[in-house]
Design a protein around this motif. Structure first.
Motif, PDB file in Angstrom:
ATOM      1  N   PHE A 121      11.399  -4.265  -9.891  1.00  0.00           N
ATOM      2  CA  PHE A 121      10.447  -3.865  -9.003  1.00  0.00           C
ATOM      3  C   PHE A 121      10.666  -2.536  -8.824  1.00  0.00           C
ATOM      4  O   PHE A 121      11.456  -1.971  -8.074  1.00  0.00           O
ATOM      5  CB  PHE A 121      10.777  -4.733  -7.634  1.00  0.00           C
ATOM      6  N   ILE A 122       9.912  -1.708  -9.275  1.00  0.00           N
ATOM      7  CA  ILE A 122       9.849  -0.056  -9.272  1.00  0.00           C
ATOM      8  C   ILE A 122       8.615   0.336  -8.721  1.00  0.00           C
ATOM      9  O   ILE A 122       7.524   0.048  -9.077  1.00  0.00           O
ATOM     10  CB  ILE A 122      10.110   0.416 -10.619  1.00  0.00           C
ATOM     11  N   ASP A 123       8.764   1.408  -7.902  1.00  0.00           N
ATOM     12  CA  ASP A 123       7.625   2.152  -7.226  1.00  0.00           C
ATOM     13  C   ASP A 123       7.768   3.571  -8.018  1.00  0.00           C
ATOM     14  O   ASP A 123       8.851   4.039  -7.926  1.00  0.00           O
ATOM     15  CB  ASP A 123       7.797   2.100  -5.848  1.00  0.00           C
ATOM     16  N   GLN A 124       6.466   4.064  -8.277  1.00  0.00           N
ATOM     17  CA  GLN A 124       6.555   5.462  -8.877  1.00  0.00           C
ATOM     18  C   GLN A 124       6.597   6.506  -7.485  1.00  0.00           C
ATOM     19  O   GLN A 124       5.550   6.863  -7.251  1.00  0.00           O
ATOM     20  CB  GLN A 124       5.549   5.563  -9.755  1.00  0.00           C
ATOM     21  N   GLY A 125       7.755   6.747  -7.141  1.00  0.00           N
ATOM     22  CA  GLY A 125       7.850   7.774  -6.027  1.00  0.00           C
ATOM     23  C   GLY A 125       8.928   7.115  -5.168  1.00  0.00           C
ATOM     24  O   GLY A 125       9.608   6.105  -5.357  1.00  0.00           O
ATOM     25  N   SER A 126       9.074   7.738  -3.907  1.00  0.00           N
ATOM     26  CA  SER A 126       9.861   7.090  -2.786  1.00  0.00           C
ATOM     27  C   SER A 126       9.214   6.648  -1.695  1.00  0.00           C
ATOM     28  O   SER A 126       9.416   6.901  -0.666  1.00  0.00           O
ATOM     29  CB  SER A 126      10.729   8.295  -2.437  1.00  0.00           C
ATOM     30  N   ASN A 127       8.393   5.446  -2.030  1.00  0.00           N
ATOM     31  CA  ASN A 127       7.602   4.936  -1.061  1.00  0.00           C
ATOM     32  C   ASN A 127       7.965   3.664  -0.591  1.00  0.00           C
ATOM     33  O   ASN A 127       7.220   2.949   0.265  1.00  0.00           O
ATOM     34  CB  ASN A 127       6.315   4.774  -1.631  1.00  0.00           C
ATOM     35  N   GLU A 147       0.866  -1.132   0.064  1.00  0.00           N
ATOM     36  CA  GLU A 147       0.038  -0.066  -0.033  1.00  0.00           C
ATOM     37  C   GLU A 147       0.833   1.263  -0.087  1.00  0.00           C
ATOM     38  O   GLU A 147       2.023   1.300   0.610  1.00  0.00           O
ATOM     39  CB  GLU A 147      -0.878  -0.113   1.051  1.00  0.00           C
ATOM     40  N   THR A 148       0.379   2.213  -0.610  1.00  0.00           N
ATOM     41  CA  THR A 148       0.895   3.673  -0.643  1.00  0.00           C
ATOM     42  C   THR A 148      -0.057   4.754  -0.315  1.00  0.00           C
ATOM     43  O   THR A 148      -1.432   4.250  -0.539  1.00  0.00           O
ATOM     44  CB  THR A 148       1.709   4.021  -1.991  1.00  0.00           C
ATOM     45  N   PRO A 149       0.289   5.775   0.161  1.00  0.00           N
ATOM     46  CA  PRO A 149      -0.741   7.074   0.296  1.00  0.00           C
ATOM     47  C   PRO A 149      -1.795   7.126  -0.936  1.00  0.00           C
ATOM     48  O   PRO A 149      -2.888   7.254  -0.905  1.00  0.00           O
ATOM     49  CB  PRO A 149      -0.001   8.334   0.849  1.00  0.00           C
ATOM     50  N   GLN A 150      -1.059   7.147  -2.394  1.00  0.00           N
ATOM     51  CA  GLN A 150      -1.704   7.125  -3.292  1.00  0.00           C
ATOM     52  C   GLN A 150      -2.680   5.993  -3.854  1.00  0.00           C
ATOM     53  O   GLN A 150      -3.640   6.351  -4.496  1.00  0.00           O
ATOM     54  CB  GLN A 150      -0.772   7.463  -4.565  1.00  0.00           C
ATOM     55  N   ASN A 151      -2.082   4.755  -3.442  1.00  0.00           N
ATOM     56  CA  ASN A 151      -3.195   3.955  -3.991  1.00  0.00           C
ATOM     57  C   ASN A 151      -2.997   2.665  -2.713  1.00  0.00           C
ATOM     58  O   ASN A 151      -2.138   2.279  -1.986  1.00  0.00           O
ATOM     59  CB  ASN A 151      -2.155   2.828  -5.116  1.00  0.00           C
ATOM     60  N   ALA A 152      -4.437   2.207  -2.617  1.00  0.00           N
ATOM     61  CA  ALA A 152      -4.572   1.100  -1.785  1.00  0.00           C
ATOM     62  C   ALA A 152      -3.864  -0.154  -1.909  1.00  0.00           C
ATOM     63  O   ALA A 152      -3.552  -0.806  -1.116  1.00  0.00           O
ATOM     64  CB  ALA A 152      -6.232   0.718  -1.722  1.00  0.00           C
ATOM     65  N   LEU A 153      -3.697  -0.521  -3.209  1.00  0.00           N
ATOM     66  CA  LEU A 153      -2.990  -1.807  -3.752  1.00  0.00           C
ATOM     67  C   LEU A 153      -2.082  -1.610  -4.713  1.00  0.00           C
ATOM     68  O   LEU A 153      -2.776  -0.960  -5.872  1.00  0.00           O
ATOM     69  CB  LEU A 153      -4.119  -2.969  -3.757  1.00  0.00           C
ATOM     70  N   ASN A 154      -0.643  -1.598  -4.751  1.00  0.00           N
ATOM     71  CA  ASN A 154       0.202  -1.528  -5.754  1.00  0.00           C
ATOM     72  C   ASN A 154       0.604  -3.207  -6.034  1.00  0.00           C
ATOM     73  O   ASN A 154       0.851  -3.920  -4.880  1.00  0.00           O
ATOM     74  CB  ASN A 154       1.180  -0.705  -5.220  1.00  0.00           C
ATOM     75  N   GLN A 155       0.295  -3.413  -7.122  1.00  0.00           N
ATOM     76  CA  GLN A 155       0.828  -4.845  -7.602  1.00  0.00           C
ATOM     77  C   GLN A 155       2.066  -4.831  -8.372  1.00  0.00           C
ATOM     78  O   GLN A 155       2.015  -4.250  -9.646  1.00  0.00           O
ATOM     79  CB  GLN A 155      -0.207  -5.728  -8.222  1.00  0.00           C
ATOM     80  N   VAL A 156       3.244  -5.468  -8.182  1.00  0.00           N
ATOM     81  CA  VAL A 156       4.421  -5.488  -9.359  1.00  0.00           C
ATOM     82  C   VAL A 156       4.610  -6.920  -9.453  1.00  0.00           C
ATOM     83  O   VAL A 156       5.106  -7.772  -8.575  1.00  0.00           O
ATOM     84  CB  VAL A 156       5.397  -4.850  -8.641  1.00  0.00           C
ATOM     85  N   SER A 157       4.491  -7.176 -10.514  1.00  0.00           N
ATOM     86  CA  SER A 157       4.984  -8.875 -11.038  1.00  0.00           C
ATOM     87  C   SER A 157       6.355  -9.105 -10.868  1.00  0.00           C
ATOM     88  O   SER A 157       7.175  -8.128 -11.789  1.00  0.00           O
ATOM     89  CB  SER A 157       4.373  -9.206 -12.507  1.00  0.00           C
ATOM     90  N   LEU A 158       6.884 -10.113 -10.283  1.00  0.00           N
ATOM     91  CA  LEU A 158       8.263 -10.348 -10.205  1.00  0.00           C
ATOM     92  C   LEU A 158       8.835 -11.391 -10.952  1.00  0.00           C
ATOM     93  O   LEU A 158       9.903 -11.471 -11.409  1.00  0.00           O
ATOM     94  CB  LEU A 158       8.701 -10.531  -8.600  1.00  0.00           C
ATOM     95  N   TRP A 159       7.833 -12.449 -11.230  1.00  0.00           N
ATOM     96  CA  TRP A 159       8.223 -13.666 -11.689  1.00  0.00           C
ATOM     97  C   TRP A 159       7.080 -14.353 -12.391  1.00  0.00           C
ATOM     98  O   TRP A 159       5.815 -14.289 -11.838  1.00  0.00           O
ATOM     99  CB  TRP A 159       8.945 -14.647 -10.853  1.00  0.00           C
ATOM    100  N   ASP A 160       7.300 -14.949 -13.512  1.00  0.00           N
ATOM    101  CA  ASP A 160       6.023 -15.556 -14.024  1.00  0.00           C
ATOM    102  C   ASP A 160       6.541 -16.851 -14.827  1.00  0.00           C
ATOM    103  O   ASP A 160       7.587 -17.001 -15.018  1.00  0.00           O
ATOM    104  CB  ASP A 160       4.978 -14.835 -15.050  1.00  0.00           C
ATOM    105  N   GLY A 161       5.411 -17.761 -15.183  1.00  0.00           N
ATOM    106  CA  GLY A 161       5.832 -19.064 -15.821  1.00  0.00           C
ATOM    107  C   GLY A 161       4.396 -19.786 -16.207  1.00  0.00           C
ATOM    108  O   GLY A 161       3.317 -19.426 -15.842  1.00  0.00           O
ATOM    109  N   ILE A 162       4.743 -20.606 -17.366  1.00  0.00           N
ATOM    110  CA  ILE A 162       3.475 -20.986 -17.717  1.00  0.00           C
ATOM    111  C   ILE A 162       3.841 -22.967 -17.528  1.00  0.00           C
ATOM    112  O   ILE A 162       4.900 -23.264 -17.954  1.00  0.00           O
ATOM    113  CB  ILE A 162       3.359 -20.924 -19.342  1.00  0.00           C
ATOM    114  N   ILE A 163       2.962 -23.450 -17.041  1.00  0.00           N
ATOM    115  CA  ILE A 163       3.039 -24.869 -16.420  1.00  0.00           C
ATOM    116  C   ILE A 163       2.027 -25.542 -17.399  1.00  0.00           C
ATOM    117  O   ILE A 163       1.027 -25.503 -17.428  1.00  0.00           O
ATOM    118  CB  ILE A 163       2.791 -25.522 -15.066  1.00  0.00           C
ATOM    119  N   PRO A 164       2.932 -26.433 -18.358  1.00  0.00           N
ATOM    120  CA  PRO A 164       2.044 -27.090 -19.417  1.00  0.00           C
ATOM    121  C   PRO A 164       1.454 -28.316 -18.954  1.00  0.00           C
ATOM    122  O   PRO A 164       0.541 -28.927 -19.727  1.00  0.00           O
ATOM    123  CB  PRO A 164       3.130 -27.200 -20.405  1.00  0.00           C
TER     124      PRO A 164
END
Length: 167
Positions: free
Chosen positions: A123-129, A89-106
């Motif tokens: 993993f970047i936040d828009q600001g110094s939060n 959470e940040t003061p601007q947004n109740a929920l911030n989600q940053v994808s760190l890794w993904d994959g497809i399991i066939p």
């Protein structure tokens, strides 16, 4: 008597009706599956935590991602898309989600895994939060069936905190 065209139309209509009924039965049978997946994400190291020139915070970390998602697979499962996201959470947004890794399991044979990796996406936040920020690591998955609707769920892992100072 009926012409060849009428008979072919009747056979094709019957075949499509049977195919639709089979697809419905396959999709409906997924409602009886009660999956019990397990997942664990460990942060082994914060490689760097810095402020970019434009004022945004950026974090790079080394992760151990382990999961057993084999219970998500049924005979109607085509593949499973899985990703790990940092949520905070940040003061601007109740929920911030940053994808760190993904994959497809066939296939079910690949659904139990242990991966040692750095975050695949920045993993970047828009600001110094991010200084001293508590966050969750969440493993999300989307089950893509051969027929029917997609299912999505997640496991939330709490108790992570970023450093108070840049490194």
């Amino acid at each position: 008597m009926h012409s060849f065209g009428h008979r072919a139309n009747a056979v094709a209509t019957f075949a499509v009706t049977i195919l639709a009924a089979m697809c419905f039965a396959a999709s409906f049978s997924d409602n009886f599956n009660t999956p019990a997946p397990t997942a664990s994400v460990k942060i082994l190291n914060i490689n760097w935590f810095q402020k970019e020139a434009n004022g945004n915070d950026e974090v790079s970390m080394t992760l151990n991602i382990s999961a057993d998602l084999s219970s998500l697979f049924t005979w109607n499962t085509k593949q499973v898309f899985v990703f790990v996201a940092a949520e905070y959470e940040t003061p601007q947004n109740a929920l911030n989600q940053v994808s760190l890794w993904d994959g497809i399991i066939p296939a079910k044979e690949h659904a139990k895994f242990l991966i040692h990796t750095t975050n695949k996406y920045r993993f970047i936040d828009q600001g110094s939060n991010l200084k001293g920020k508590e966050f969750n690591l969440t493993m999300h998955w989307h089950i893509m069936p051969k027929t029917g609707k997609m299912f999505a769920d997640k496991i939330v892992m709490t108790g992570y905190r970023l450093p108070e100072q840049y490194r």
